[in-house]
Design an enzyme around this catalytic site. Structure first.
Site, mmCIF file in Angstrom:
data_model
loop_
_atom_site.group_PDB
_atom_site.id
_atom_site.type_symbol
_atom_site.label_atom_id
_atom_site.label_comp_id
_atom_site.label_asym_id
_atom_site.label_seq_id
_atom_site.Cartn_x
_atom_site.Cartn_y
_atom_site.Cartn_z
ATOM 1 N N ASP A 9 0.670 -1.316 0.037
ATOM 2 C CA ASP A 9 0.005 -0.035 -0.094
ATOM 3 C C ASP A 9 0.912 1.429 -0.064
ATOM 4 O O ASP A 9 2.152 1.083 0.182
ATOM 5 C CB ASP A 9 -0.957 0.112 1.187
ATOM 6 N N SER A 10 0.417 2.347 -0.006
ATOM 7 C CA SER A 10 0.781 3.758 -0.030
ATOM 8 C C SER A 10 1.511 3.908 1.381
ATOM 9 O O SER A 10 2.309 4.772 1.392
ATOM 10 C CB SER A 10 0.164 4.943 -0.494
ATOM 11 N N CYS A 72 -4.140 -1.365 -1.951
ATOM 12 C CA CYS A 72 -4.550 0.000 -2.222
ATOM 13 C C CYS A 72 -5.535 0.155 -3.232
ATOM 14 O O CYS A 72 -5.080 -0.337 -4.432
ATOM 15 C CB CYS A 72 -3.080 0.829 -2.515
ATOM 16 N N GLU A 151 -2.374 8.870 8.320
ATOM 17 C CA GLU A 151 -1.001 8.605 8.256
ATOM 18 C C GLU A 151 -0.291 9.322 9.228
ATOM 19 O O GLU A 151 0.723 9.097 9.948
ATOM 20 C CB GLU A 151 -0.482 9.093 6.937
ATOM 21 N N CYS A 183 -11.060 2.932 0.120
ATOM 22 C CA CYS A 183 -9.793 3.266 0.327
ATOM 23 C C CYS A 183 -9.375 2.552 1.574
ATOM 24 O O CYS A 183 -10.005 2.618 2.596
ATOM 25 C CB CYS A 183 -9.635 4.951 0.480
ATOM 26 N N HIS A 185 -7.156 2.903 3.916
ATOM 27 C CA HIS A 185 -6.963 3.928 4.905
ATOM 28 C C HIS A 185 -8.344 4.168 5.762
ATOM 29 O O HIS A 185 -8.216 4.411 6.904
ATOM 30 C CB HIS A 185 -6.461 5.109 4.470
HETATM 31 N N1 DGL Z 1 -4.702 3.165 0.874
HETATM 32 C C1 DGL Z 1 -4.773 3.523 -0.585
HETATM 33 C C2 DGL Z 1 -6.061 3.466 -0.904
HETATM 34 O O1 DGL Z 1 -6.822 2.293 -0.880
HETATM 35 C C3 DGL Z 1 -3.929 4.782 -0.903
HETATM 36 C C4 DGL Z 1 -4.426 6.113 -0.232
HETATM 37 C C5 DGL Z 1 -3.530 7.214 -0.607
HETATM 38 O O2 DGL Z 1 -2.308 6.864 -0.577
HETATM 39 O O3 DGL Z 1 -3.871 8.182 -1.160
HETATM 40 O O4 DGL Z 1 -6.361 3.980 -2.099
#
Ligand code: DGL
Length: 269
Positions: A9-10, A72, A151, A183, A185
């Site tokens: 993931d990011s 992600c 984050e 997302c 996150h």
């Molecule tokens: N967690 C990621 C997603 O599902 C990336 C979020 C990001 O880095 O902007 O899109």
């Protein structure tokens, strides 16, 4: 040596998938890469997200994983098909599992999707939901202010509540019964999102369904782990390790083994 499942993931978002894989498949060894030095991916151009994803895959492949999970949505939307054609192991993304879960839960067929700018711009959820049922009505909304909060480990504060309330204002006026957290996150903010949207809305995270898909693929290929001892997972992050470690340990409820990675190619923006 046990062949791991590689998850990327990011940043910390993919840990929502990791937690579910640990719960459903406790014998599987996981290696995880969070590209925290370059998060968020959401506002970046598709080609850049594609390149970053390929670099992480390249990095993880040296550990000889038996499967790759792009945990992600932003990266899944732009790179899944390409990565699949470049590696010889199964590659799982998070968009189809999330869409499937929502399609199975909605009563009215009116489904909301929140995600990063990149994911929403790609139209990938809309496409997946319409493919599952042409009568689905999809209402999409980008929430670019959520990932930076996660984050920073800022899951429950006045600032978080206000950000979520302001961001979801327009969605609250609509008649949806199911909301996809598009997302990885966002499950960190699930309590606040649920409080803002109200009890009648079912929140869908793709983590559960993604872990099920991983399980099915491994079972079908006879590749499930058979070791008796619990595996030792390994984590990598490209940014400052302190915050990543603290969030990961809090979310997973256990100590983690973390290696910071410095990208050889500097990120010139
Ligand atoms: N967690 C990621 C997603 O599902 C990336 C979020 C990001 O880095 O902007 O899109």
């Amino acid at each position: 040596m046990q062949e791991p499942i590689a998850i990327l993931d990011s940043g910390v978002g993919g840990l929502t998938v990791v937690k579910e894989v640990m719960r459903q498949l406790p014998r599987e060894k996981i290696i995880y890469f969070g590209d925290t030095a370059r998060a968020p991916y959401g506002p970046r151009p598709a080609e850049e997200v594609h390149r970053f994803t390929s670099e992480i895959v390249h990095y993880l492949i040296q550990y000889r994983p038996k499967m790759l999970v792009i945990a992600c949505n932003t990266a899944t939307a732009v790179a899944l098909e390409d990565i699949r054609s470049c590696v010889s192991i199964p590659v799982v993304g998070v968009i189809h599992p999330g869409a499937r879960a929502a399609n199975g839960r909605t009563q009215t067929g009116i489904i909301g999707v929140i995600g990063t700018e990149g994911t929403i711009r790609s139209g990938a959820y809309e496409q997946a939901l319409k493919q599952l049922s042409s009568s689905n009505e999809v209402i999409s909304l980008a929430c670019p202010r959520f990932v930076p909060l996660v984050e920073k480990g800022n899951f429950r504060s006045e600032e978080t509540y206000e950000t979520v309330r302001e961001s979801l204002e327009s969605l609250k006026q609509r008649q949806l019964d199911t909301l996809i957290l598009g997302c990885t996150h966002y499950p960190f903010l699930a309590d606040t999102i649920s409080e803002v949207m109200g009890k009648g809305i079912t929140l869908i995270s793709s983590a559960d369904e993604t872990a099920r898909e991983i399980s099915t693929i491994l079972y079908d290929r006879n590749r499930m782990a058979s070791n008796n001892e619990l595996p030792v997972h390994h984590f990598f992050c490209s940014g400052e390790p302190g915050m990543f470690k603290s969030i990961a340990q809090q979310w997973l409820g256990e100590q983690i083994d973390l290696t910071p990675v410095v990208w050889q190619v500097p990120n010139i923006v």
